[in-house]
Design a protein around this motif. Structure first.
Motif, PDB file in Angstrom:
ATOM      1  N   ILE A   1      99.024  17.032  -0.254  1.00 27.93           N
ATOM      2  CA  ILE A   1      97.829  17.863  -0.023  1.00 27.93           C
ATOM      3  C   ILE A   1      98.127  19.348  -0.194  1.00 27.93           C
ATOM      4  CG2 ILE A   1      96.713  16.203   1.541  1.00 27.93           C
ATOM      5  CD1 ILE A   1      97.802  18.234   3.824  1.00 27.93           C
ATOM      6  N   ILE A   2      99.330  19.690  -0.625  1.00 31.83           N
ATOM      7  CA  ILE A   2      99.683  21.102  -0.783  1.00 31.83           C
ATOM      8  C   ILE A   2      98.784  21.740  -1.857  1.00 31.83           C
ATOM      9  CG2 ILE A   2     101.482  20.734  -2.547  1.00 31.83           C
ATOM     10  CD1 ILE A   2     103.168  22.866  -1.025  1.00 31.83           C
ATOM     11  N   SER A   3      98.418  23.004  -1.656  1.00 33.24           N
ATOM     12  CA  SER A   3      97.554  23.690  -2.616  1.00 33.24           C
ATOM     13  C   SER A   3      98.400  24.467  -3.625  1.00 33.24           C
ATOM     14  CB  SER A   3      96.626  24.669  -1.883  1.00 33.24           C
ATOM     15  OG  SER A   3      97.387  25.733  -1.339  1.00 33.24           O
ATOM     16  N   ASN A   4      97.763  24.871  -4.736  1.00 33.63           N
ATOM     17  CA  ASN A   4      98.461  25.711  -5.721  1.00 33.63           C
ATOM     18  C   ASN A   4      98.972  26.999  -5.083  1.00 33.63           C
ATOM     19  OD1 ASN A   4      97.944  23.814  -7.619  1.00 33.63           O
ATOM     20  ND2 ASN A   4      96.466  25.017  -8.796  1.00 33.63           N
ATOM     21  N   GLU A   5      98.174  27.581  -4.195  1.00 32.79           N
ATOM     22  CA  GLU A   5      98.562  28.847  -3.552  1.00 32.79           C
ATOM     23  C   GLU A   5      99.806  28.642  -2.683  1.00 32.79           C
ATOM     24  OE1 GLU A   5      95.336  27.592  -3.510  1.00 32.79           O
ATOM     25  OE2 GLU A   5      94.867  28.908  -5.213  1.00 32.79           O
ATOM     26  N   GLN A   6      99.830  27.510  -1.962  1.00 31.99           N
ATOM     27  CA  GLN A   6     101.004  27.227  -1.126  1.00 31.99           C
ATOM     28  C   GLN A   6     102.242  26.965  -1.990  1.00 31.99           C
ATOM     29  OE1 GLN A   6      99.057  24.123   1.104  1.00 31.99           O
ATOM     30  NE2 GLN A   6      98.945  25.375   2.959  1.00 31.99           N
ATOM     31  N   ILE A   7     102.045  26.313  -3.124  1.00 33.31           N
ATOM     32  CA  ILE A   7     103.174  26.102  -4.050  1.00 33.31           C
ATOM     33  C   ILE A   7     103.708  27.462  -4.504  1.00 33.31           C
ATOM     34  CG2 ILE A   7     103.763  25.320  -6.393  1.00 33.31           C
ATOM     35  CD1 ILE A   7     101.885  22.901  -5.863  1.00 33.31           C
ATOM     36  N   ASP A   8     102.796  28.361  -4.872  1.00 32.46           N
ATOM     37  CA  ASP A   8     103.217  29.697  -5.323  1.00 32.46           C
ATOM     38  C   ASP A   8     103.968  30.429  -4.222  1.00 32.46           C
ATOM     39  OD1 ASP A   8     101.912  29.050  -7.631  1.00 32.46           O
ATOM     40  OD2 ASP A   8     100.141  30.294  -7.237  1.00 32.46           O
TER      41      ASP A   8
END
Ligand SMILES: *Cc1c(COP(=O)(O)O)cnc(C)c1O
Length: 401
Positions: free
Chosen positions: A379-386
């Motif tokens: 459920i991780i978001s793109n923003e959290q990945i960044d």
């Protein structure tokens, strides 16, 4: 600052066996992709409790299943029928090749059941097959039989004699595997992606090649999906993109999103060897764990999580490529993996990078000495990945020269 964490580390060394070397923070609670330590610091979790929290921490659907079941019955043993367990088996068998399930509490127990079943199945057919073929670098667990199948000799040290008749050949080497098989082989056991040894995906055609070898030889094929299963690498089960199907598949880590449960799945023609009395587990598939695992599967398959995760996985893959490019081959030797299971192979040991990331609020783990392993919640978001990769990149730049 850090007072409670330090106190916890001190108390731990007094009362726990020294087989773990935990990071010096005590994680007290979690929500989604973030966890919080005893001193209130927040961390972005890119390791998901060792590839376990596919839905993140305290996911509302799993929490609801857990508290609902907690108000009904927790445990009554397999001496009685149990509706959550039957429902879980119905879900799992509908989602893969298998027709039957046996439940236990961990990955090692699931593999132990698979290996025992392979021997018993041969016994029932009056074949003298008892050997197990496994692969160098494999990890199958820490019970004696699964340890024997594990392909890293350092894990065996001082625990011999190991289970008899277990052999290893290089991972990916079909010719070597074919040569090692004989009329004494009961099963081949393989991970579709070797997780613990550094996220090494099976080369293209390898799983299908093993399927063909097993069919020709007459032995069983076991896929250990304890780490890769339940959406971790993209599909629900990693082998489903290979075209090959096993006779037995094992699951654990992500199946309960952190509630301990393992499963061994098989066809009825093989599972029939587990007649009453042959194998059992007191806690295996108890109502509490089974209800949670049902909620995990429902959320993944009907809640749209897998589809969304495919897009964030693409973002993760592109971002890792770009990061490796910026850091250069002197620091990053390789990047591997798919979905939400990735490794960044560094040119030096990963320990200092892992510690620096933690100090900067990001949790990652190793896999083999020089690999950083990422296994974030799906459920991780793109923003959290960044956010996480920026910290990781800075840590690699600072620690690896
Ligand atoms: C973690 C793991 C195991 C062992 O699981 P436990 O729950 O620790 O016993 C077995 N096989 C694979 C592929 C694993 O990643």
């Amino acid at each position: 600052m850090d007072k409670k964490n330090r106190e916890m580390a001190h108390r731990m060394t007094a009362v726990l066996t020294p087989n773990y070397l935990p990071q010096p923070v005590s994680i007290e609670r979690g929500e989604g992709c973030y966890v919080y330590d005893a001193d209130g610091r927040r961390y972005l979790d890119l390791m998901g409790g060792i590839a376990t929290a596919v839905l993140g921490h305290c996911h509302p659907a799993v929490q609801a299943a857990l508290t609902h079941q907690a108000g009904k019955i927790w445990h009554i043993s397999n001496l009685f029928l149990s509706s959550p367990q039957i429902e879980l088996a119905e879900r799992l068998t509908a989602l893969c090749f298998a027709e039957q399930a046996f439940f236990c509490n961990s990955g090692a127990e699931a593999n132990e059941a698979a290996l025992k079943l392979a021997r018993r199945y041969a016994h029932d057919r009056e074949e003298k097959r008892f050997e197990i073929l496994a692969f160098d670098g494999a990890f199958h667990g820490r019970t004696l039989f699964t340890l024997s199948a594990t392909g890293t000799p350092a894990y065996w040290e001082g625990f011999g004699p190991l289970a008899e008749g277990v052999y290893h050949v290089p991972f990916g080497d079909l010719a070597a595997a074919g040569q090692r098989l004989s009329d004494r082989t009961a099963a081949i056991i393989v991970e579709p992606v070797q997780g613990e040894s550094g996220v090494h995906p099976a080369p293209p055609g390898f799983l299908q090649g093993l399927r063909d070898l097993a069919d020709k030889n007459g032995c069983l094929l076991i896929f250990d999906e304890v780490q890769t299963g339940v959406g971790r690498t993209g599909p629900l089960f990693a082998h489903q993109t290979s075209g090959a199907e096993p006779d037995i598949m094992t699951l654990a880590k992500a199946l309960g999103n952190g509630i301990p449960i393992g499963a061994m799945l098989t066809r009825a023609s093989v599972g029939k060897s587990l007649v009453p009395g042959t194998h059992a587990s007191t806690f295996g598939g108890n109502p509490l764990a089974a209800a949670c695992a049902c909620a995990v599967l429902d959320t993944l398959t009907t809640g749209g999580v897998l589809e969304t995760a495919r897009k964030t996985a693409e973002h993760l893959g592109r971002s890792l490529e770009a990061m490796a490019h910026r850091l250069g081959p002197d620091r990053v030797a390789d990047i591997r993996g798919s979905g939400h299971l990735r490794a960044i192979e560094l040119t030096q040991p990963a320990t200092n990078v892992i510690h620096r990331c933690r100090e900067s609020g990001v949790l990652i783990i190793s896999a083999g000495a020089s690999n950083v392993r990422l296994a974030p919640p799906l459920i991780i978001s793109n923003e959290q990945i960044d956010e996480g990769l920026a910290v990781l990149e800075a840590a690699i730049a600072a620690e690896i020269s």
